[in-house]
Design an enzyme around this catalytic site. Sequence first.
Site, PDB file in Angstrom:
ATOM      1  N   ASP A  33       0.819  -1.200   0.000  1.00 18.49           N
ATOM      2  CA  ASP A  33       0.000   0.000   0.000  1.00 18.49           C
ATOM      3  C   ASP A  33       0.862   1.263   0.000  1.00 18.49           C
ATOM      4  OD1 ASP A  33      -2.374   1.383   0.017  1.00 18.49           O
ATOM      5  OD2 ASP A  33      -2.690   1.221   2.164  1.00 18.49           O
ATOM      6  N   ASN A  83     -10.581  -1.210  -5.756  1.00 15.43           N
ATOM      7  CA  ASN A  83      -9.767  -0.331  -6.596  1.00 15.43           C
ATOM      8  C   ASN A  83     -10.230  -0.389  -8.042  1.00 15.43           C
ATOM      9  OD1 ASN A  83      -6.756  -1.275  -4.796  1.00 15.43           O
ATOM     10  ND2 ASN A  83      -8.156   0.422  -4.410  1.00 15.43           N
TER      11      ASN A  83
END
Length: 256
Positions: A33, A83
Amino acid sequence: MRPPDLFYSTYEHRLLAELDTDKLPQHVAVMADGNRRWARLNAPGQPLAAGYRAGADRLEEFVDWCAEAGIGLVTLWVLSTDNLRRADASELGPLLEVIAELVEELADNGHRRVQLVGALDLLPIEVRQRLQAAERRSSADAPIHINIAISYGGRHELRDAFRSLLADQASKGVSTAELADILEIEDIADHLYTAGQPDPDLVIRTSGEQRMSGFLIWQSVHSEFYFCEALWPDFRKVDFVRALRSYSQRERRFGR
């Protein structure tokens, strides 16, 4: 004064020497991330793809670090279903291109087995075909197995597992009522994307976030977690070794 890279190299080697190799994880999963934030901080004015490329380069290094440590199974989460749904077209195209290039480089190494895990039907067909071709080219008997979690969501995985299980049992003439009487935990596990694999011993997440976001929600029930403040492209080998050290010092209870 010694340069910082020399300092960290010395520190890294000391940490490595202190690790108990009998207590290292055999399956490590990573939530890489922070690529977008890294791009905004380190490549202002450039497309966010600069962060994706830096993150992909770090993922390749991460796989090498795992191989050096004798870790034979690695899961890399490169794109979630959230996402995929939220990204606009101008951002998604470059991201998928970076991911496809990463998967191809990993697969064509000759010493790695690549397996795609995720709801691949949600990907554009040309991307899916490209990824699957790379998966087929990878070495089936390689010393390191890499799961690429792309278009992955834990709830999607459970949905797909139940769909597969129900279809499989129906093909054998087992009714839903009969299945309800005989269903065991192992039956569900056999239909996960990672069926047949050991669960992750250690899950690493970078960028300071301390949540699972649906990652391997079935498989990580007894995993150890390590959260790191570094944005993923800044995650160094010394950070990885610290994660291994932290893991080796824990007493795993497996729910007991």
